[in-house]
Design a protein around this motif. Sequence first.
Motif, PDB file in Angstrom:
ATOM      1  N   LEU A  10      27.682 127.456 -11.090  1.00 36.86           N
ATOM      2  CA  LEU A  10      28.869 126.693 -10.712  1.00 36.86           C
ATOM      3  C   LEU A  10      29.321 127.034  -9.296  1.00 36.86           C
ATOM      4  N   ALA A  11      29.180 128.301  -8.903  1.00 36.91           N
ATOM      5  CA  ALA A  11      29.559 128.703  -7.548  1.00 36.91           C
ATOM      6  C   ALA A  11      28.665 128.024  -6.509  1.00 36.91           C
ATOM      7  N   LEU A  12      27.372 127.937  -6.807  1.00 40.05           N
ATOM      8  CA  LEU A  12      26.441 127.281  -5.891  1.00 40.05           C
ATOM      9  C   LEU A  12      26.720 125.778  -5.782  1.00 40.05           C
ATOM     10  N   LEU A  13      27.168 125.185  -6.885  1.00 39.56           N
ATOM     11  CA  LEU A  13      27.394 123.738  -6.915  1.00 39.56           C
ATOM     12  C   LEU A  13      28.764 123.330  -6.367  1.00 39.56           C
ATOM     13  N   GLN A  14      29.677 124.248  -6.288  1.00 43.53           N
ATOM     14  CA  GLN A  14      31.064 123.928  -5.954  1.00 43.53           C
ATOM     15  C   GLN A  14      31.217 123.076  -4.685  1.00 43.53           C
ATOM     16  N   PRO A  15      30.464 123.375  -3.600  1.00 44.99           N
ATOM     17  CA  PRO A  15      30.640 122.558  -2.379  1.00 44.99           C
ATOM     18  C   PRO A  15      30.252 121.093  -2.550  1.00 44.99           C
ATOM     19  N   TYR A  16      29.485 120.779  -3.581  1.00 40.50           N
ATOM     20  CA  TYR A  16      28.965 119.422  -3.751  1.00 40.50           C
ATOM     21  C   TYR A  16      29.806 118.571  -4.693  1.00 40.50           C
ATOM     22  N   LEU A  17      30.785 119.174  -5.344  1.00 39.54           N
ATOM     23  CA  LEU A  17      31.492 118.491  -6.424  1.00 39.54           C
ATOM     24  C   LEU A  17      32.945 118.200  -6.068  1.00 39.54           C
ATOM     25  N   PRO A  18      33.374 116.951  -6.212  1.00 38.67           N
ATOM     26  CA  PRO A  18      34.773 116.629  -5.958  1.00 38.67           C
ATOM     27  C   PRO A  18      35.700 117.113  -7.070  1.00 38.67           C
ATOM     28  N   ALA A  19      35.144 117.362  -8.246  1.00 41.94           N
ATOM     29  CA  ALA A  19      35.930 117.830  -9.393  1.00 41.94           C
ATOM     30  C   ALA A  19      35.076 118.788 -10.213  1.00 41.94           C
ATOM     31  N   PRO A  20      35.696 119.724 -10.944  1.00 39.59           N
ATOM     32  CA  PRO A  20      34.912 120.695 -11.729  1.00 39.59           C
ATOM     33  C   PRO A  20      34.077 120.003 -12.805  1.00 39.59           C
ATOM     34  N   LEU A  21      32.935 120.595 -13.099  1.00 41.35           N
ATOM     35  CA  LEU A  21      32.076 120.096 -14.174  1.00 41.35           C
ATOM     36  C   LEU A  21      32.651 120.487 -15.525  1.00 41.35           C
ATOM     37  N   THR A  22      32.365 119.674 -16.538  1.00 39.36           N
ATOM     38  CA  THR A  22      32.713 120.066 -17.900  1.00 39.36           C
ATOM     39  C   THR A  22      31.784 121.199 -18.345  1.00 39.36           C
ATOM     40  N   ALA A  23      32.195 121.930 -19.364  1.00 38.05           N
ATOM     41  CA  ALA A  23      31.355 123.003 -19.907  1.00 38.05           C
ATOM     42  C   ALA A  23      30.038 122.447 -20.425  1.00 38.05           C
ATOM     43  N   GLU A  24      30.086 121.245 -21.014  1.00 40.07           N
ATOM     44  CA  GLU A  24      28.867 120.623 -21.531  1.00 40.07           C
ATOM     45  C   GLU A  24      27.902 120.301 -20.392  1.00 40.07           C
ATOM     46  N   ALA A  25      28.423 119.745 -19.299  1.00 43.85           N
ATOM     47  CA  ALA A  25      27.577 119.417 -18.154  1.00 43.85           C
ATOM     48  C   ALA A  25      26.978 120.682 -17.543  1.00 43.85           C
ATOM     49  N   ALA A  26      27.782 121.724 -17.403  1.00 43.18           N
ATOM     50  CA  ALA A  26      27.282 122.991 -16.844  1.00 43.18           C
ATOM     51  C   ALA A  26      26.180 123.572 -17.726  1.00 43.18           C
ATOM     52  N   GLY A  27      26.352 123.489 -19.038  1.00 38.13           N
ATOM     53  CA  GLY A  27      25.342 123.994 -19.963  1.00 38.13           C
ATOM     54  C   GLY A  27      24.038 123.222 -19.853  1.00 38.13           C
ATOM     55  N   ARG A  28      24.146 121.912 -19.712  1.00 36.20           N
ATOM     56  CA  ARG A  28      22.937 121.087 -19.571  1.00 36.20           C
ATOM     57  C   ARG A  28      22.218 121.397 -18.251  1.00 36.20           C
ATOM     58  N   LEU A  29      22.962 121.588 -17.190  1.00 37.60           N
ATOM     59  CA  LEU A  29      22.343 121.907 -15.904  1.00 37.60           C
ATOM     60  C   LEU A  29      21.650 123.272 -15.958  1.00 37.60           C
ATOM     61  N   SER A  30      22.243 124.217 -16.665  1.00 34.98           N
ATOM     62  CA  SER A  30      21.631 125.537 -16.818  1.00 34.98           C
ATOM     63  C   SER A  30      20.305 125.429 -17.583  1.00 34.98           C
ATOM     64  N   THR A  31      20.310 124.658 -18.659  1.00 35.68           N
ATOM     65  CA  THR A  31      19.085 124.439 -19.443  1.00 35.68           C
ATOM     66  C   THR A  31      18.034 123.709 -18.607  1.00 35.68           C
ATOM     67  N   TYR A  32      18.481 122.724 -17.839  1.00 35.06           N
ATOM     68  CA  TYR A  32      17.594 121.956 -16.960  1.00 35.06           C
ATOM     69  C   TYR A  32      16.929 122.881 -15.937  1.00 35.06           C
ATOM     70  N   LEU A  33      17.699 123.786 -15.355  1.00 36.51           N
ATOM     71  CA  LEU A  33      17.148 124.729 -14.378  1.00 36.51           C
ATOM     72  C   LEU A  33      16.087 125.618 -15.027  1.00 36.51           C
ATOM     73  N   ASP A  34      16.369 126.129 -16.209  1.00 34.84           N
ATOM     74  CA  ASP A  34      15.388 126.968 -16.918  1.00 34.84           C
ATOM     75  C   ASP A  34      14.084 126.197 -17.119  1.00 34.84           C
ATOM     76  N   LEU A  35      14.209 124.938 -17.535  1.00 32.31           N
ATOM     77  CA  LEU A  35      13.041 124.105 -17.800  1.00 32.31           C
ATOM     78  C   LEU A  35      12.271 123.818 -16.514  1.00 32.31           C
ATOM     79  N   LEU A  36      13.001 123.528 -15.454  1.00 31.20           N
ATOM     80  CA  LEU A  36      12.382 123.221 -14.160  1.00 31.20           C
ATOM     81  C   LEU A  36      11.590 124.417 -13.634  1.00 31.20           C
ATOM     82  N   VAL A  37      12.181 125.604 -13.701  1.00 30.41           N
ATOM     83  CA  VAL A  37      11.505 126.816 -13.226  1.00 30.41           C
ATOM     84  C   VAL A  37      10.243 127.072 -14.053  1.00 30.41           C
ATOM     85  N   LYS A  38      10.361 126.907 -15.366  1.00 28.84           N
ATOM     86  CA  LYS A  38       9.220 127.155 -16.256  1.00 28.84           C
ATOM     87  C   LYS A  38       8.071 126.189 -15.959  1.00 28.84           C
TER      88      LYS A  38
END
Length: 203
Positions: A10-38
């Motif tokens: 969330l800290a890395l994304l903060q400059p790009y976002l006009p409003a805070p992400l929902t917890a659900e969106a943040a969780g999906r992005l975290s899972t997406y990152l894990d999948l992308l790296v793998k």
Amino acid sequence: MATLSTDTLLALLQPYLPAPLTAEAAGRLSTYLDLLVKWNARTNLTAIRTPEEMVRRHFGESLFAGSIVPRGTTTLLDLGSGGGFPGIPVQILRPEIAVTLAESQGKKAAFLREAVRTLGLKTTVWANRAEKLPEQFDVVAMRAVDKMEEMISVAEELVRPGGTLMLLTTTGQVEALGHLTASATPLPGSQDGIVALFHVEQS
């Protein structure tokens, strides 16, 4: 274990976002990152190797683009989606939009299908040439597409009359396109990166 903590993400994304992400969106992005790296360890989805830079360049820029997709948009095509950018972050940020990811390379399309399934998204994956799509879209988005100048004509045909072509590109590339007029919004943290929106009128 997650590749990055949610707080770091969330800290890395903060400059790009006009409003805070929902917890659900943040969780999906975290899972997406894990999948992308793998997957990126065995399939070349992105030349960027560090998770922090993946978050900034891919997630951040895509979310920023998603925040300026015109309100009232119901359908969006990510043309030449690759690792899912900008389409998957746009879908996470704007769940009301029906997003289609067009990717003709088999391994990348397989990753996209796995990502959509794992993240529980309603996104459609089109694993074929974009020219064969049977429909038009309110918005067609392209980012880092090979031979972008050549793909513009394909993209324009896929935008419904009165719709929008969105390019995540550079000021120089937009100037090189010449015949198009656009509204351009600078990408946060980028020297010359922009999100350019073109209004497409078709007969």
